[in-house]
Design a protein around this motif. Structure first.
Motif, PDB file in Angstrom:
ATOM      1  N   ALA A  52      -6.451   4.619  -0.404  1.00  0.00           N
ATOM      2  CA  ALA A  52      -6.156   3.634  -1.451  1.00  0.00           C
ATOM      3  C   ALA A  52      -6.190   2.226  -0.862  1.00  0.00           C
ATOM      4  CB  ALA A  52      -4.798   3.925  -2.078  1.00  0.00           C
ATOM      5  N   LEU A  72      -7.034  -0.350  -3.678  1.00  0.00           N
ATOM      6  CA  LEU A  72      -6.307   0.154  -4.847  1.00  0.00           C
ATOM      7  C   LEU A  72      -4.813   0.257  -4.533  1.00  0.00           C
ATOM      8  CD1 LEU A  72      -8.640   3.136  -5.763  1.00  0.00           C
ATOM      9  CD2 LEU A  72      -8.286   1.128  -7.180  1.00  0.00           C
ATOM     10  N   THR A  73      -3.976   0.250  -5.593  1.00  0.00           N
ATOM     11  CA  THR A  73      -2.569   0.584  -5.384  1.00  0.00           C
ATOM     12  C   THR A  73      -2.458   2.106  -5.295  1.00  0.00           C
ATOM     13  OG1 THR A  73      -2.165   0.670  -7.741  1.00  0.00           O
ATOM     14  CG2 THR A  73      -1.737  -1.430  -6.671  1.00  0.00           C
ATOM     15  N   ALA A  84      -3.061   4.247  -8.419  1.00  0.00           N
ATOM     16  CA  ALA A  84      -4.415   4.288  -8.966  1.00  0.00           C
ATOM     17  C   ALA A  84      -5.273   5.367  -8.301  1.00  0.00           C
ATOM     18  CB  ALA A  84      -5.083   2.923  -8.803  1.00  0.00           C
ATOM     19  N   LEU A 119      -0.990  -0.068 -14.686  1.00  0.00           N
ATOM     20  CA  LEU A 119      -1.805  -0.455 -13.527  1.00  0.00           C
ATOM     21  C   LEU A 119      -2.332  -1.868 -13.727  1.00  0.00           C
ATOM     22  CD1 LEU A 119      -3.884   2.832 -13.162  1.00  0.00           C
ATOM     23  CD2 LEU A 119      -2.053   2.071 -11.660  1.00  0.00           C
ATOM     24  N   ASP A 138      -6.941  -2.795 -10.414  1.00  0.00           N
ATOM     25  CA  ASP A 138      -7.084  -1.342 -10.257  1.00  0.00           C
ATOM     26  C   ASP A 138      -8.089  -0.782 -11.255  1.00  0.00           C
ATOM     27  OD1 ASP A 138      -5.433  -0.747  -8.109  1.00  0.00           O
ATOM     28  OD2 ASP A 138      -3.629  -0.662  -9.333  1.00  0.00           O
TER      29      ASP A 138
END
Lengths: 150, 144
Positions: free
Chosen positions: A54, A59-60, A63, A91, A95
């Motif tokens: 991630a 990305l978080t 996500a 989100l 994302d």
């Protein structure tokens, strides 16, 4: 017409039967795999171990699950998971944008790789190369100023 | 163990249903491509697309599955591929290009509906397909 009609008819009948058989040989095991992935929540378990991925993709952590689901099982499952996750913990737009970019490069990898191998493409090549391209494009996009600002 | 078998069984039934649904598109596409292949039109189309396909080290025929995939989907592309005999390298290049760029009319309609920038996405996917096609053709020549 180079070939006679009876020759063409024979090609169509045998080719259609072979195509139907090859497709069923792929789609039945595929749906079995998808049902197993769903029943045992395997994508969620995998997502827990892939925090580093991630970060790499920009990305978080939340996500990652919809991304994995979409990549393994197909874009409809991925979108379903995305909507579900977003309802619980919304989100960011970034994302969403990065997941969309990854999905456009690569989704439903089990299904499509098996499918194209049925027409003579190299299974390993298309699976790995597609993942690499999607990861590279997403990593690059995550570092673009207009996506970072989202 | 009983639980596992029930899961696998319901998957198999879904597979048969999905397969039947997909074949309703694939078989007509396959038949259309075989008829096209044997028609006098094919020679003309091959000549037309040969220069473009040569960029990707592919014969002119490769345009048929690429165009079929552009307008229908991956399943249409595979049905079209099965109408011809392609080398592994060509089949892999067609696959990679189609995987980047497929079902453009349907997906554009969906993108519009959910408010995605449809025009920009089409440009991105076509560019991606060309880039990936060039790359796959070069790599495929070495690896496959």
């Amino acid at each position: 017409m180079n070939a006679g009609w009876d020759e063409i008819a024979r090609e169509i009948v045998s080719g259609s039967l072979m195509t139907a058989l090859s497709l069923l040989k792929i789609i039945v095991p595929l749906m079995v795999i998808i049902e197993i992935l769903l029943a045992y929540d395997l994508a969620r378990r995998l997502a827990l171990r892939l925090g580093w991925l991630a970060r790499l993709l920009g990305l978080t952590k939340d996500a990652l699950l919809p991304l994995l689901v979409g990549v393994l099982m197909g874009v409809t499952y991925g979108a379903g998971t995305l909507i579900e996750i977003n309802r619980r913990t919304p989100l960011s737009k970034k994302d969403f944008a990065l997941i969309a970019i990854f999905f456009y490069c690569c989704h439903g990898i089990i299904e499509t790789s098996l499918l194209f191998s049925m027409a003579g493409a190299n299974l390993l090549f298309i699976s790995l190369f597609r993942l690499l391209i999607a990861a590279a494009v997403t990593m690059a996009a995550a570092r673009l100023p207009w996506i970072r600002r989202l | 163990m009983g639980g596992f078998l029930a899961v696998a069984g319901s998957g198999a039934i879904k597979g048969l249903k999905t397969g039947a649904m997909l074949l309703r598109i694939m078989i007509p596409v396959y038949i259309a491509v075989v008829l096209l292949k044997h028609s006098p039109l094919m020679g003309f189309l091959e000549g037309l697309f040969a220069p473009a396909m040569a960029l990707f080290d592919m014969p002119g025929q490769a345009a048929a599955p690429i165009i079929a995939g552009f307008f229908s989907d991956e399943y249409g592309a595979v049905a079209a591929m099965r109408g011809f005999t392609f080398s592994a390298a060509t089949a892999t290049t067609i696959a990679m290009m189609n995987l980047c760029m497929h079902a453009i009319p349907v997906e554009t309609a969906i993108n519009r509906k959910i408010g995605f920038p449809a025009g920009r996405i089409i440009v991105f996917r076509i560019a991606l397909a060309f880039g990936v096609g060039l790359l796959t053709a070069r790599l495929g020549a070495v690896l496959l």
